[in-house]
Write a protein that holds these residues in place. Structure first.
Motif, short mmCIF file in Angstrom:
data_model
loop_
_atom_site.label_atom_id
_atom_site.label_comp_id
_atom_site.label_asym_id
_atom_site.label_seq_id
_atom_site.Cartn_x
_atom_site.Cartn_y
_atom_site.Cartn_z
N TYR A 77 -8.92 50.13 20.39
CA TYR A 77 -9.63 50.14 19.11
C TYR A 77 -8.82 49.41 18.03
N GLU A 78 -7.52 49.63 18.07
CA GLU A 78 -6.63 49.08 17.04
C GLU A 78 -6.57 47.55 17.13
N PHE A 79 -6.42 47.04 18.37
CA PHE A 79 -6.25 45.59 18.56
C PHE A 79 -7.61 45.01 18.95
N ARG A 80 -8.32 44.56 17.98
CA ARG A 80 -9.73 44.19 18.16
C ARG A 80 -9.88 42.92 18.99
N PRO A 81 -11.04 42.78 19.63
CA PRO A 81 -11.29 41.55 20.39
C PRO A 81 -11.21 40.33 19.47
N LYS A 82 -10.70 39.23 20.02
CA LYS A 82 -10.48 38.01 19.21
C LYS A 82 -11.30 36.88 19.82
N PHE A 83 -12.04 36.19 18.97
CA PHE A 83 -12.95 35.13 19.46
C PHE A 83 -12.39 33.75 19.13
N SER A 84 -12.42 32.85 20.11
CA SER A 84 -12.11 31.43 19.88
C SER A 84 -13.29 30.61 20.37
N ASN A 122 -15.42 47.16 21.55
CA ASN A 122 -16.45 46.37 22.22
C ASN A 122 -16.80 45.18 21.32
N ALA A 123 -16.72 43.97 21.87
CA ALA A 123 -17.14 42.80 21.09
C ALA A 123 -18.66 42.69 21.14
N SER A 124 -19.28 42.51 19.99
CA SER A 124 -20.73 42.22 19.96
C SER A 124 -20.89 40.87 19.27
N SER A 125 -21.67 40.00 19.87
CA SER A 125 -21.70 38.62 19.39
C SER A 125 -23.10 38.17 18.99
N GLU A 126 -23.13 37.07 18.25
CA GLU A 126 -24.37 36.33 18.01
C GLU A 126 -24.28 35.08 18.88
N ILE A 127 -25.32 34.78 19.61
CA ILE A 127 -25.23 33.63 20.51
C ILE A 127 -26.40 32.66 20.31
N ARG A 165 -12.33 21.45 22.78
CA ARG A 165 -13.37 21.74 23.79
C ARG A 165 -13.95 23.13 23.56
N ARG A 166 -15.25 23.22 23.72
CA ARG A 166 -15.94 24.51 23.53
C ARG A 166 -15.50 25.48 24.64
N ILE A 167 -15.04 26.66 24.26
CA ILE A 167 -14.63 27.62 25.29
C ILE A 167 -15.35 28.97 25.17
N ASP A 168 -15.80 29.35 23.97
CA ASP A 168 -16.50 30.63 23.78
C ASP A 168 -15.73 31.77 24.44
N LEU A 169 -14.50 31.91 24.04
CA LEU A 169 -13.63 32.88 24.70
C LEU A 169 -13.38 34.10 23.80
N VAL A 170 -13.58 35.27 24.36
CA VAL A 170 -13.21 36.51 23.66
C VAL A 170 -12.06 37.15 24.43
N GLU A 171 -10.97 37.37 23.72
CA GLU A 171 -9.79 37.99 24.36
C GLU A 171 -9.65 39.43 23.88
N GLN A 173 -21.66 32.33 18.41
CA GLN A 173 -21.52 31.85 17.02
C GLN A 173 -20.39 32.58 16.30
N ARG A 174 -20.37 33.89 16.48
CA ARG A 174 -19.30 34.71 15.87
C ARG A 174 -19.42 36.11 16.44
N LEU A 175 -18.38 36.93 16.21
CA LEU A 175 -18.45 38.34 16.57
C LEU A 175 -18.91 39.14 15.36
N LYS A 176 -19.64 40.22 15.62
CA LYS A 176 -20.08 41.11 14.55
C LYS A 176 -18.88 41.86 13.98
N ASN A 177 -18.90 42.05 12.69
CA ASN A 177 -17.87 42.83 12.01
C ASN A 177 -18.40 44.26 11.86
N LYS A 178 -18.17 45.08 12.91
CA LYS A 178 -18.85 46.38 12.99
C LYS A 178 -18.04 47.50 12.36
N MET A 179 -18.74 48.56 11.89
CA MET A 179 -18.05 49.72 11.33
C MET A 179 -17.57 50.67 12.41
N GLY A 180 -18.07 50.53 13.61
CA GLY A 180 -17.66 51.39 14.71
C GLY A 180 -17.78 50.62 16.01
N ASN A 181 -17.41 51.26 17.13
CA ASN A 181 -17.56 50.62 18.43
C ASN A 181 -16.80 49.30 18.47
#
Ligand SMILES: Cc1cc2nc3c(=O)[nH]c(=O)nc-3n(C[C@H](O)[C@H](O)[C@H](O)COP(=O)(O)OP(=O)(O)OC[C@H]3O[C@@H](n4cnc5c(N)ncnc54)[C@H](O)[C@@H]3O)c2cc1C
Length: 561
Positions: free
Chosen positions: A74-81, A279-284, A88-94, A268-276
């Motif tokens: 929870y503390e170390f949130r998923p990171k999107f590149s 878990n990465a939630s994205s717009e695609i 090069r397009r990679i659409d990577l979530v770490e 496109q980006r990850l959602k900036n969520k108040m909870g959960n």
């Protein structure tokens, strides 16, 4: 300069006070053995054979190490590149290693596969119990876990897809590498339905799919459009709804094309969520993304509904789990914290609050386990009817009860409960999500009404099940009579949908608890939730309730007691 009084001077300069009257962390306990409601529910649902394995799993879940994973994920949130360093397009979530550790632990234990690969009486209950334990550490990593589990009935709709994908979807393994599906040992599956202009009403979807050759089930299409919410975007493939000439279709869209090139499924980006947030939630956006049609043309909704029904079921189980972890923390704290001369757990008003919170868990677990039992009998018409109405009723009721329950558990810890170092804060942030996604509250209530309207036999099945406790309680019998009047009243049916579903849920929970055989629990449940009139807060159990017997259902503090 004033002289320090030697009588009140600290032993050494700089020591201001001693820290005492603090609750040790709830860790290194067995999360299964201490949970009487769960254990009894598993046995009632036919899962007695699974108890030893669940006890082993419960010890691991309750360990300090796994507890830490939950905090770190929870503390170390998923990171999107979006691109690599050369453009090069990679659409990577770490994700943090703790997230991978949690998801790997669950997948290797078959939390996505066991009832499908080894069906038997109690299989769904045993798996639900593990999910319920797992979710108590962190809810977020449960998203890809649930979606992978839930995708199986939908994937089975098309034999060519099932043959190619199910062996790796059902493999008890975790392969987080960012490589094409055909190079992997195990696969995870996500879901893309919701678009900007409509989530509940998926008929409003504007994403289109065009056949690349022949059209029909199992054939290849190119998808163009977007999805406003797509969680767990590192899944290996997604079930996606898109419009075709025949109407909405369902497609399996992999992250890599069969030729090994990257599928243009762009995050496109990850959602900036108040909870959960673990878990990465994205717009695609789908820019001609390759996908195979699942199910028949124009039958996209019935195909994906097979998956959605199972994700809704896991929402019930997940919200039951959040309630359970909340009360476990609250009781643990009350056993260790002294106020006004004695432990909180001995203060009469706190005992009332804690017992009331425990009753909520009892009802949630009883209903979830009854649905698990029904899932284990797919050929039984009565069980099928129970599921048809029980999944929307249970998803609506249990998930909707979670946020307020989480808040009350948090309050039991006082100020510390609000601080992010304590899991109660995280449970509270996560609590609303299950009620909103996978069909929000009204959508569930309307689905229950739809089931009653289209298949009136579901009501006979539901009332028949409730009726097995007839005569045990005058208050429950009276509530069932009132429920029948509600069902017979054809006026303003839709506007009264929530009131009806509340009654369907509560009477079923009461009946299941009566039949479970712990009179202290069922009497208090009925006295507080069926016989009581009007609004009530937690901690208002009436006189005469056996609070001690209800609190004895919580024994998680074994290590420190
Ligand atoms: C954290 C998170 C992750 C998500 N991940 C995914 C994902 O992976 N894949 C995916 O496809 N979606 C995902 N979603 C989307 C989610 O499923 C939708 O947000 C949800 O289904 C509601 O759709 P909507 O947001 O478009 O709201 P709307 O459909 O506009 O609904 C708004 C409100 O209206 C109510 N309502 C709708 N119809 C009626 C009616 N007929 N009568 C009365 N009330 C009605 C709803 O109950 C809701 O309260 C995610 C959402 C969240 C919050």
């Amino acid at each position: 300069m004033t002289q320090t009084d030697p009588d009140i001077a600290p032993a050494s300069l700089g020591a201001t006070h001693e820290v005492f009257n603090q609750t040790p962390p709830l860790e290194d306990y067995n999360a299964f053995d201490c949970d009487f409601a769960l254990k009894e529910g598993v046995i009632r649902a036919g899962g007695e054979w699974a108890l030893a394995g669940l006890s082993t799993y419960g010890a691991r879940i309750g360990s300090a190490e796994v507890t830490r994973w939950g905090f770190d994920a929870y503390e170390f949130r998923p990171k999107f590149s979006s691109h690599d360093r050369t453009g090069r397009r990679i659409d990577l979530v770490e994700y943090h290693t703790s997230y991978h550790a949690l998801l790997g632990m669950a997948l290797r234990a078959g939390l996505h596969s066991s009832p499908w690969t080894t069906p038997r009486r109690g299989a769904h209950a045993a798996r639900a119990a593990r999910i319920y334990l797992q979710a108590q550490v962190d809810a977020g990593h449960g998203c890809p876990l649930t979606m992978t589990f839930a995708s199986v009935p939908a994937l089975q709709a098309t034999p060519s897809i099932a043959e190619a994908w199910l062996p790796k979807v059902l493999a008890n393994d975790y392969d987080p590498r960012n490589v094409p599906y055909f190079e992997k040992t195990a696969l995870t599956i996500g879901m893309g339905m919701t678009e900007k202009q409509g989530g509940s009403d998926v008929r409003a979807n504007t994403t289109v799919a065009q056949p690349l050759g022949s059209d029909g089930a199992g054939e290849a299409y190119a998808l163009i459009g977007h999805k406003w919410f797509t969680s767990a975007p590192m899944c290996d493939a997604f079930l996606v709804l898109a419009q075709t000439n025949a109407g909405l279709g369902c497609f399996l869209v992999p992250r890599w094309r069969p030729d090994g090139s990257k599928n243009p499924l762009e995050v496109q980006r990850l959602k900036n969520k108040m909870g959960n947030v673990s878990n990465a939630s994205s717009e695609i956006e789908l820019r001609g993304a390759f996908g195979w049609m699942l199910g028949e043309p124009g039958r996209g909704v019935p195909t994906i509904i097979e998956m959605v029904a199972m994700t809704r079921y896991d929402c019930m189980v997940g919200s039951s789990a959040s309630q359970r972890q909340g009360i476990a923390q609250a009781v643990h704290h009350a056993r260790h914290r002294r106020v006004f001369g004695k432990p909180l757990i001995e203060q009469p008003l706190m005992r009332n609050v804690l017992a009331d919170l425990q009753l909520e868990v009892e009802g949630s677990v009883a209903l979830s386990m009854r649905m698990a039992e029904a899932l284990d009998a797919p050929g039984d018409e009565q069980q099928r009817l129970l599921l048809r109405i029980g999944l929307p009723v249970g998803k609506y009721w249990i998930c909707k009860r979670a946020p307020n329950h989480a808040y009350e558990c948090m309050e039991c810890l006082g100020g510390n409960g609000v601080i992010e170092d304590f899991i109660t804060a995280r449970i509270y942030r996560d609590a609303p999500i299950n009620a909103i996604w996978e069909g929000s509250g009204n959508v569930q209530a309307l689905d229950a009404l739809r089931a009653i309207g289209r298949t009136p036999e579901v009501i006979d099945a539901w009332l028949g099940e409730i009726g097995q406790a007839r005569g045990a309680s005058a208050a429950l019998d009276h509530a069932v009579a009132h429920l029948k009047n509600q069902l017979a009243d054809a006026g303003d049916v839709e506007q009264q949908g929530r009131a009806l579903v509340d009654a369907l849920a509560l009477t079923m929970q009461a009946s299941l608890l009566v039949r479970a055989g712990n009179a202290a629990v069922s009497d208090a449940f009925i006295a507080s939730r069926i016989a009581a009139q009007g609004e009530r807060t937690y901690g208002t159990l009436p006189r005469g309730v056996d609070v001690g017997a209800i609190l004895a259902r919580n024994r998680q503090s074994v290590r420190f007691d």
